[in-house]
Write an enzyme that holds these catalytic residues in place. Structure first.
Site, mmCIF file in Angstrom:
data_model
loop_
_atom_site.group_PDB
_atom_site.id
_atom_site.type_symbol
_atom_site.label_atom_id
_atom_site.label_comp_id
_atom_site.label_asym_id
_atom_site.label_seq_id
_atom_site.Cartn_x
_atom_site.Cartn_y
_atom_site.Cartn_z
ATOM 1 N N GLU A 127 0.860 -1.186 0.000
ATOM 2 C CA GLU A 127 0.000 0.000 0.000
ATOM 3 C C GLU A 127 0.898 1.238 0.000
ATOM 4 O OE1 GLU A 127 -4.139 1.224 2.186
ATOM 5 O OE2 GLU A 127 -2.498 0.655 3.483
ATOM 6 N N GLY A 266 2.546 1.058 11.309
ATOM 7 C CA GLY A 266 2.199 0.198 12.423
ATOM 8 C C GLY A 266 1.918 -1.223 11.977
ATOM 9 N N MET A 268 -0.160 -3.627 8.354
ATOM 10 C CA MET A 268 -0.804 -3.599 7.041
ATOM 11 C C MET A 268 -1.738 -4.785 6.900
ATOM 12 S SD MET A 268 -1.300 -2.243 4.134
ATOM 13 C CE MET A 268 -2.300 -2.896 2.791
ATOM 14 N N ASN A 270 -2.843 -6.964 4.808
ATOM 15 C CA ASN A 270 -2.805 -7.977 3.752
ATOM 16 C C ASN A 270 -3.785 -9.098 4.088
ATOM 17 O OD1 ASN A 270 -0.397 -6.579 2.773
ATOM 18 N ND2 ASN A 270 0.657 -7.611 4.447
ATOM 19 N N GLU A 301 -6.251 -4.077 12.155
ATOM 20 C CA GLU A 301 -5.973 -4.844 10.944
ATOM 21 C C GLU A 301 -6.973 -5.980 10.759
ATOM 22 O OE1 GLU A 301 -3.988 -3.328 9.078
ATOM 23 O OE2 GLU A 301 -3.254 -2.029 10.670
ATOM 24 N N HIS A 304 -10.091 -4.790 9.149
ATOM 25 C CA HIS A 304 -9.922 -4.584 7.709
ATOM 26 C C HIS A 304 -10.231 -5.840 6.892
ATOM 27 C CE1 HIS A 304 -8.533 -0.557 7.027
ATOM 28 N NE2 HIS A 304 -7.440 -0.663 7.773
#
Length: 853
Positions: A127, A266, A268, A270, A301, A304
């Site tokens: 990203e 911090g 991501m 994925n 995360e 997400h």
């Protein structure tokens, strides 16, 4: 690099032509230490037969391009960034065989060598648009596809991607191949590859679909510090909460948490393979604030996986929604499903302070920011995208009601699973479930910039009764927008108790504030309270002010509040007043020092101690600065020595004291703690404490290069290398600063984490005049830095090497002159320079106010 900055118009045009089906990506990670082979075959359709388009790849070379069986010459079709694709058919197959480069910037496929055992560790960070550094791709979020990765790597490695890791097959001695099954349909920026001899701890979580495998990965040399049980517990709580809240099962087949070194952010999100900054593997004692922050990051995360991965924004103008939703959802989960029941208090103390600061810069923007291109995205990972957006979402939940809000989310996930959406898709579902028209709300809160200020105006008659009470609202400077707020007003009185006077809330009013002036008739006829707190409980997003009587009460009773949240709100108001030049910095310092004894809220300590240091260094008038720093240093030392042994407060107070001390007896005290000739009851002088003490000594000229080298040899780790770089650069000599400038700015070989550490040491100047020669050098180097370095490195240099501590007219004039003379400079660069300038301008206004005090 020219051509890397994909525009929104280009993305829209390409999406009108191309629909992507599947990628087969084969990587050979055994070819060299600098590069790897990447071969991509992508199948896609074209809505316009005969049309041309382009596909993205940032690589040193392309060896072969084959489109629908025909060879394309790389010399004429590849420019280092894009591959042009002429004469598309309805159904297309493209194969690109290329050589890609490992990165040391925390972008693309980052390669790290562990100094402990010389093992190689890789991780991807894609990203915003860096998967094109690893494979050939149509790099934009709305061109979703499935991905099948085949990885050739040393056979003793762990290899992790979005799909479950398959059993490897041998290739040759010491080398194996992993053939991953195809992923679900997803955006390219959440694909992932993490490879190396990572240590792994495994578990599973029971979900609606059954048992989902969990893994936690870290470098072998960090395994002894990994508290896997805590991380698994937090993760499992998040799974249960989010599946129930969203009424939607976890969308992927497994969930790995991978702690990776030299990480820029911090974490991501994925899909099924979340990478997390390795600093969250605690190798020494850390503050409770950081432990709480790690839990929030893990839950952010995980949220997400639904909002961002299962359903993805169509373009980056909805980046705010992606991140703000994860902030709201993770904080809600933390408050309702973990031990961190006061998570929203922490959010108010820390995250909203970040949002308020960001929202008062010249670069402030609406929450729904105009995103013209990728450079706009990269600079919008900011306090508005995350914290202001989450604050406003919290208000939206209150506005439509929690149950209708959750019902709208459930409908949204059910309708748009595996697809791309816009803000209007979410608002439409919320309007349906709540029955509210959100058009006006969206315009006022999402499409305008700036933070409002709320100020109570109270008139009292000769009997001490309130004769009139209003809350006045003003817009941000340059913005006329007045917004509706649902908030509480707290009435507090001073009451004597056994331990002394305390501030007790005697009543609470909840009301809607709208327009320039809102009457509060419920207050009329009441005895005037000792303190009237607008936005009690921190429901609204706004700066607040205290009336004259309330401010006097707060100053007279700095430890009067029994709860941390109202104390944080009052201190936050005082900080805003200081930054807005309505209160002298020295008065703020006195208030903070008086408020600190006995404080146990870790995030509160972390926030106000940082503000205290900024006030002393930047906002106190130059003529008063030495005296103010002496007051702060003495106050923090006394508080440190009086703090409860081994407490969080002791750790934070000592760290703050070490950062502001200026040598002499203070350095002697720190030296005693470091070498053991002195002590502080309960203090653990562990690896991180040793570095903190040594860096503080180095900054005042009381630690040598040899001593720092010896400490690095003692801590022969990547973190030790970063700590040593900062300590070396912090030493107060012109020669040291010149070397630090060369290492971080002129030498492009250092990895991202060392560049940042060196920059932080560079500007840690006891004698700020050491940085005077770099005002001109900094501004002269800006364009070259921006054009020659990746975004992550360029931003790191621009922020950490800016000599903010000078905080004078000369620095302000230099930055303004650069901006005036470079009207056509890249927008991202202009924004960062302008934000640096804004901080100096605010400091000068505060200094002027302090000089008059």
């Amino acid at each position: 690099m020219p051509g890397t900055n994909l525009t929104r118009d280009e993305a829209v045009a390409r999406a009108a032509v191309v629909a992507v089906d599947h990628y087969d990506v084969a990587l050979d990670l055994t070819t060299s230490e600098e590069t790897f082979r990447t071969t991509t075959t992508v199948t896609f359709t074209s809505a316009q037969v005969g049309e041309s388009t382009f596909v993205d790849l940032i690589a040193p070379s392309v060896e072969a391009i084959t489109l629908n069986g025909e060879s394309l010459d790389p010399a004429t079709h590849f420019d280092g960034v894009r591959i042009t694709l002429p004469s598309l058919a309805e159904h297309n197959t493209l194969t690109v065989d290329a050589t890609a480069a490992y990165m040391n910037t925390g972008e693309g496929l980052h390669r790290f060598v562990d100094p402990v055992d010389d093992e190689v560790y890789l991780y991807s960070q894609f990203e915003v648009a860096d998967c094109r550094r690893m494979f050939t791709v149509f790099e934009q979020p709305d061109l979703k596809a499935t991905y099948a990765f085949t990885i050739t790597a040393p056979s003793h490695w762990e290899v992790v991607s979005n799909s479950p890791t398959p059993e490897p097959s041998p290739v040759r001695d010491g080398v194996a191949r992993w053939e991953f099954a195809a992923t679900q349909r997803m955006s390219c920026y959440i694909t992932a590859l993490v490879a190396g001899p990572y240590a792994v701890v495994r578990d599973e979580v029971q979900t609606r679909k059954g048992a989902v495998p969990l893994g936690i990965f870290c470098r072998k040399s960090m395994l002894e510090h990994l508290d896997a049980d805590n991380i698994f517990d937090c993760t499992k709580r998040g799974f249960t909460f989010f599946e129930n809240e969203f009424d939607c099962e976890y969308p992927f087949e497994k969930y790995d948490t991978l702690f990776t070194p030299e990480y820029n952010m911090g974490a991501m999100e994925n899909a099924g393979a979340v990478t997390v900054n390795e600093t969250y593997v605690f190798r020494a004692k850390v503050t409770e604030a950081i432990v709480e922050r790690r839990a929030l990051t893990l839950l952010h995360e995980l949220a997400h996986m639904w909002f961002g991965d299962l359903v993805t924004m169509k373009w980056w103008n909805d980046l705010w929604l992606n991140e703000s939703f994860a902030e709201w959802a993770s904080t809600t989960c933390q408050a309702e499903a973990t031990e961190w029941e006061s998570a929203w208090t922490t959010f108010g103390i820390s995250e909203k302070a970040w949002a308020y600061r960001q929202d008062q810069l010249s670069s402030t923007h609406p929450i729904v920011a105009p995103i013209r291109d990728l450079e706009d995205v990269e600079v919008n990972f900011d306090g508005i995208t995350y914290a202001k957006g989450a604050s406003v979402l919290k208000q939206l939940v209150a506005y439509v009601g929690r149950e209708p809000f959750v019902a709208g989310l459930r409908a949204y996930f059910a309708k748009h699973a595996w697809g791309n959406t816009t803000l209007q898709d979410l608002l439409g579902e919320l309007e349906t479930t709540s029955g509210r028209d959100l058009g006006t709300w969206s315009k006022l809160w999402l499409e305008t910039a700036g933070v409002n200020t709320l100020r109570p105006v109270v008139e009292v008659d000769d009997r001490g009764l309130i004769s009139s009470a209003t809350i006045e609202q003003t817009g941000a400077e340059g913005y006329a927008t007045l917004r509706p707020h649902r908030l509480a007003v707290g009435l507090y009185s001073v009451q004597e108790q056994a331990d002394g006077p305390v501030l007790v809330r005697t009543d609470r009013l909840e009301l809607d504030v709208d327009g320039a002036s809102t009457a509060v008739p419920e207050l009329v006829g009441r005895p005037v309270p000792d303190l009237l707190l607008v936005n009690d409980e921190d429901l609204a997003y706004a700066k607040i002010r205290l009336d004259e009587r309330s401010l006097a009460t707060a100053l007279a009773h700095p430890r009067g509040f029994q709860d941390s949240l109202p104390r944080a709100l009052v201190l936050g108001a005082a900080w805003d007043m200081t930054r807005d030049a309505e209160m002298s910095a020295r008065a703020f310092i006195d208030l903070v020092l008086a408020s600190l004894p006995g404080e146990t809220n870790s995030t509160m300590l972390r926030t106000v101690l940082a503000q205290l240091q900024s006030a002393a260094r930047l906002y106190v008038a130059p003529d008063h600065r030495d005296a103010a720093l002496t007051t702060v240093t003495a106050g923090l030392r006394a508080l440190t020595e009086a703090a409860e042994p081994a407490s969080d407060a002791q750790l934070q107070l000592l760290t703050a004291y070490a950062a502001v001390q200026r040598g002499g007896a203070d350095a002697d005290f720190l030296r005693g703690l470091l070498d053991g000739t002195g002590s502080l009851e309960g203090l653990a002088v562990d690896t991180e404490m040793r570095w903190m003490l040594l860096t503080a000594l180095a900054a005042v000229g009381s630690a040598t290069e040899e001593e720092i080298a010896a400490e690095q040899a003692r801590d022969n780790t990547s973190t030790g290398r970063e700590r040593a770089a900062r300590a070396l650069a912090a030493r107060p000599t012109a020669k040291v600063k010149a070397q630090a400038w060369h290492d971080g700015v002129e030498d492009a070989s250092l990895p991202n984490s060392v560049v940042e550490a060196t920059g932080l040491g560079f500007t840690q100047a006891l004698d700020t005049e050491l940085l005077r020669p770099y005002v001109e050098r900094y501004h002269d180097a800006l364009l070259d830095i921006w054009e020659s370095r990746t975004h992550a490195i360029a931003e790191s240099i621009l922020v950490t090497y800016y000599p903010t501590v000078l905080a004078d007219q000369g620095l302000l004039d230099a930055s303004q002159a650069w901006l005036d003379s470079h009207p056509d400079a890249p927008a991202g660069l202009v924004r960062l320079v302008a934000e640096n300038r804004d901080g100096v301008a605010r400091a000068l206004q505060a200094q002027s106010r302090d000089a008059d005090a």
